[in-house]
Design a protein around this motif. Structure first.
Motif, PDB file in Angstrom:
ATOM      1  N   SER A  66      -1.773   5.851 -13.813  1.00  0.00           N
ATOM      2  CA  SER A  66      -3.743   5.409 -13.690  1.00  0.00           C
ATOM      3  C   SER A  66      -3.078   3.909 -13.201  1.00  0.00           C
ATOM      4  CB  SER A  66      -4.454   5.600 -14.472  1.00  0.00           C
ATOM      5  OG  SER A  66      -5.055   6.249 -14.633  1.00  0.00           O
ATOM      6  N   LEU A  67      -2.936   3.892 -11.631  1.00  0.00           N
ATOM      7  CA  LEU A  67      -2.747   1.948 -10.896  1.00  0.00           C
ATOM      8  C   LEU A  67      -4.227   1.940  -9.904  1.00  0.00           C
ATOM      9  CD1 LEU A  67       0.350   2.419  -9.626  1.00  0.00           C
ATOM     10  CD2 LEU A  67       0.041   1.762 -11.858  1.00  0.00           C
ATOM     11  N   SER A  68      -4.618   0.422 -10.053  1.00  0.00           N
ATOM     12  CA  SER A  68      -5.960  -0.056  -9.139  1.00  0.00           C
ATOM     13  C   SER A  68      -5.496   0.770  -8.325  1.00  0.00           C
ATOM     14  CB  SER A  68      -6.086  -0.797  -9.591  1.00  0.00           C
ATOM     15  OG  SER A  68      -6.506  -1.374 -11.093  1.00  0.00           O
ATOM     16  N   ALA A  69      -6.284   0.483  -7.050  1.00  0.00           N
ATOM     17  CA  ALA A  69      -6.374   0.853  -6.036  1.00  0.00           C
ATOM     18  C   ALA A  69      -5.702  -0.448  -5.307  1.00  0.00           C
ATOM     19  CB  ALA A  69      -7.294   1.138  -5.043  1.00  0.00           C
ATOM     20  N   GLY A  70      -5.100  -1.017  -4.631  1.00  0.00           N
ATOM     21  CA  GLY A  70      -4.511  -2.232  -4.043  1.00  0.00           C
ATOM     22  C   GLY A  70      -3.362  -2.386  -4.436  1.00  0.00           C
ATOM     23  N   GLN A  71      -3.227  -2.439  -5.525  1.00  0.00           N
ATOM     24  CA  GLN A  71      -1.786  -2.459  -6.414  1.00  0.00           C
ATOM     25  C   GLN A  71      -0.780  -1.585  -5.160  1.00  0.00           C
ATOM     26  OE1 GLN A  71      -2.721  -1.163 -10.108  1.00  0.00           O
ATOM     27  NE2 GLN A  71      -0.066  -2.485 -10.206  1.00  0.00           N
ATOM     28  N   SER A  72       0.261  -2.043  -4.325  1.00  0.00           N
ATOM     29  CA  SER A  72       2.009  -1.357  -4.304  1.00  0.00           C
ATOM     30  C   SER A  72       2.070  -0.789  -5.766  1.00  0.00           C
ATOM     31  CB  SER A  72       2.704  -2.357  -3.966  1.00  0.00           C
ATOM     32  OG  SER A  72       1.917  -2.971  -2.818  1.00  0.00           O
ATOM     33  N   PHE A 148      -4.661   6.218  -7.892  1.00  0.00           N
ATOM     34  CA  PHE A 148      -5.129   5.281  -7.743  1.00  0.00           C
ATOM     35  C   PHE A 148      -6.499   5.158  -7.727  1.00  0.00           C
ATOM     36  CE2 PHE A 148      -0.859   5.885  -5.563  1.00  0.00           C
ATOM     37  CZ  PHE A 148      -0.898   4.732  -6.007  1.00  0.00           C
ATOM     38  N   THR A 149      -7.115   3.882  -9.041  1.00  0.00           N
ATOM     39  CA  THR A 149      -8.610   4.302  -9.052  1.00  0.00           C
ATOM     40  C   THR A 149      -9.376   3.277  -8.273  1.00  0.00           C
ATOM     41  OG1 THR A 149      -8.300   2.677 -10.714  1.00  0.00           O
ATOM     42  CG2 THR A 149      -7.935   4.931 -11.497  1.00  0.00           C
ATOM     43  N   ASP A 150      -9.975   3.343  -8.040  1.00  0.00           N
ATOM     44  CA  ASP A 150     -11.407   2.744  -7.606  1.00  0.00           C
ATOM     45  C   ASP A 150     -12.890   3.596  -7.471  1.00  0.00           C
ATOM     46  OD1 ASP A 150     -12.359   1.848  -5.036  1.00  0.00           O
ATOM     47  OD2 ASP A 150     -11.627   2.003  -3.604  1.00  0.00           O
ATOM     48  N   LYS A 151     -13.570   2.246  -7.932  1.00  0.00           N
ATOM     49  CA  LYS A 151     -14.129   2.548  -8.513  1.00  0.00           C
ATOM     50  C   LYS A 151     -15.917   2.875  -7.276  1.00  0.00           C
ATOM     51  CE  LYS A 151     -16.209  -2.290  -8.497  1.00  0.00           C
ATOM     52  NZ  LYS A 151     -16.215  -2.922 -10.410  1.00  0.00           N
TER      53      LYS A 151
END
Length: 355
Positions: A66-72, A148-151
Motif C-alpha cells: 500500500s503506497l500513497s498516490a503521488g509516490q514513485s 495506490f491509495t487516494d482518499k
C-alpha cells in the motif's frame, strides 16, 4: 546512482534491510538454517523481485503493498532477460511515467508520480532463450499487488462510465469495482429496484483486487448495479455495470443463410444474408464464396452485430453479413456459401440463386 548505497563505515541501523551477499558461507547442519530454508521454499516465486527503498536499501516485496498516490516506486527483478507485467492501461496510453530498463544483472521498473489508476498487479519472470525460442521460467518469478491509495479516488478509475458484464451459467462473473484502499468497506447495489445485494461470502464474494465475484450467475442477477465504498469520509459510488445473462452455449457458430429471392432476372438487385446467434462477447468472422468471385464481379459485403433480448432476461448477440449484387448477370447465378468462424470452430451454410 539510484540503488547504490554510499560506502560508509557506520554501523548498520536497527531494522535496516540490505541485500545479503549471495556467496555468504553458512555452517552446515544447523537446525535454524533448515527451518529458514523450509520457510523460504514457499516464497520462491518472490525471490527475484525487490523494491528499492530510501537510502539505496532493498526489500523483498510482500504479496501486497500500500503506497500513497503521488509516490514513485522502483522495482528490480534479478536476471539478464526479464519480462514484466503491469496494469494494461499503462501500455494503452503509452504512459511516459513508466520506465523499464534491462541491465546486465537485473531489470528495473520505475513508475513516477503514481495515481490511483496505477493500482494493480506488478509481476516479472525470467525468460531464458535458446536461439529464437524463449520460455517462461516458472521457478524464477516475482509478483506484488500495489494499492495506490487516494482518499479522493476510492475506486480504481476506468476509462468508461458504463460497462457490460456477461453472466454465463458455467463460469464466474466479475464486477470489477476494485478499490485503492484495501481497508475500504465495499457494498454492491441494484439500481432498480433500489436495494443492496447481499454478499454472503459463498455465492457472491468481494475481493479488493478483483471486485465482486458471482460464483454461480443466474438470470436473477441481471440488471444495472453499482458499488459503494466507504473509508474515513463520505461514501463514493463506482461506475454502473449492466449485467446481461447469456443464453447461447459455447460452440461453433449457429448460422443460417437466406437470399432475397431464389430466382433473379438480369439487372436485378439481389442480397444474401448470413446470420449467426451466439454469445454476447464472442466475435464472429465471416468469409464468402460466390459464383462471380473468380471473374472479380463487384459485390458489396457489410458486416454488423447487435445484442438482442430473447425473453426471460436472456441476452444473445446477433451477427450478420450481407452480400449485395447490384446488377445481376448470368455469371452471378449459382451457389452462395457463407463461412462463419469463432474461437470454437466454423460453420458453412449455402443457398442457390438461379437466373
Amino acid at each position: 546512482v539510484i540503488g547504490q548505497p554510499a560506502k560508509s563505515k557506520r554501523p548498520k541501523e536497527p531494522g535496516e534491510n540490505k541485500i545479503k551477499p549471495v556467496n555468504k558461507k553458512v555452517k552446515p547442519k544447523t537446525h535454524k538454517m533448515k527451518e529458514r530454508e523450509s520457510a523460504d521454499t514457499s516464497l520462491k516465486s518472490q525471490s527475484i523481485l525487490t523494491q528499492v527503498m530510501d537510502k539505496g536499501n532493498f526489500q523483498k516485496v510482500a504479496a501486497t503493498l500500500s503506497l500513497s498516490a503521488g509516490q514513485s516506486v522502483e522495482l528490480r527483478c534479478k536476471g539478464s532477460n526479464v519480462t514484466w507485467n503491469y496494469p494494461s492501461y499503462l501500455d494503452t496510453f503509452k504512459d511516459s511515467r513508466l520506465s523499464i530498463k534491462q541491465l546486465d544483472r537485473y531489470s528495473q521498473l520505475i513508475l513516477a508520480n503514481s495515481t490511483a489508476a496505477d493500482t494493480g498487479e506488478y509481476s516479472c519472470w525470467l525468460q531464458p532463450c535458446n536461439g529464437n525460442k524463449c520460455r517462461k521460467d516458472e521457478t524464477k518469478t516475482g509478483s506484488t499487488y500495489i494499492f495506490f491509495t487516494d482518499k479522493e479516488e476510492l475506486f480504481v478509475p476506468t476509462p468508461s462510465y458504463f460497462e457490460i458484464v456477461y453472466l454465463n451459467p458455467d463460469k464466474l462473473a466479475v464486477i470489477p469495482c476494485r478499490v485503492t484502499t484495501p481497508s475500504a468497506k465495499v457494498t454492491l447495489h441494484r439500481e432498480f429496484p433500489a436495494e443492496e445485494i447481499e454478499t454472503d461470502g459463498t455465492d457472491i464474494i468481494y475481493d479488493a483486487k478483483k471486485g465482486f465475484i458471482f460464483q454461480h450467475p443466474t438470470s436473477d442477477h441481471k440488471g444495472i448495479v453499482y458499488c459503494k465504498a466507504e473509508s474515513q469520509g463520505a461514501p463514493q459510488i463506482s461506475i454502473k455495470y449492466h449485467l446481461l445473462y447469456v443464453e447461447v452455449p459455447k460452440g461453433p457458430p449457429s448460422a443460417t443463410i437466406a437470399a432475397s429471392s431464389s430466382r433473379a432476372a438480369l439487372g436485378d438487385r439481389v442480397h444474401i444474408v448470413c446470420t449467426v446467434l451466439g454469445e454476447p462477447d464472442v466475435d464472429v468472422i465471416f468469409t464468402w464464396q460466390y459464383p462471380g468471385q473468380e471473374s472479380e464481379r463487384p459485390v458489396i459485403i457489410q458486416n454488423f452485430w447487435r445484442l438482442i433480448n430473447r425473453g426471460i432476461g436472456h441476452t444473445t448477440r446477433i451477427s450478420k453479413s450481407v452480400l449485395l449484387v447490384e446488377d445481376f448477370e448470368a455469371v452471378d447465378a449459382g451457389n452462395y456459401i457463407c463461412i462463419a468462424q469463432n474461437l470454437q470452430g466454423e460453420t458453412a451454410v449455402a443457398t442457390k440463386v438461379e437466373l
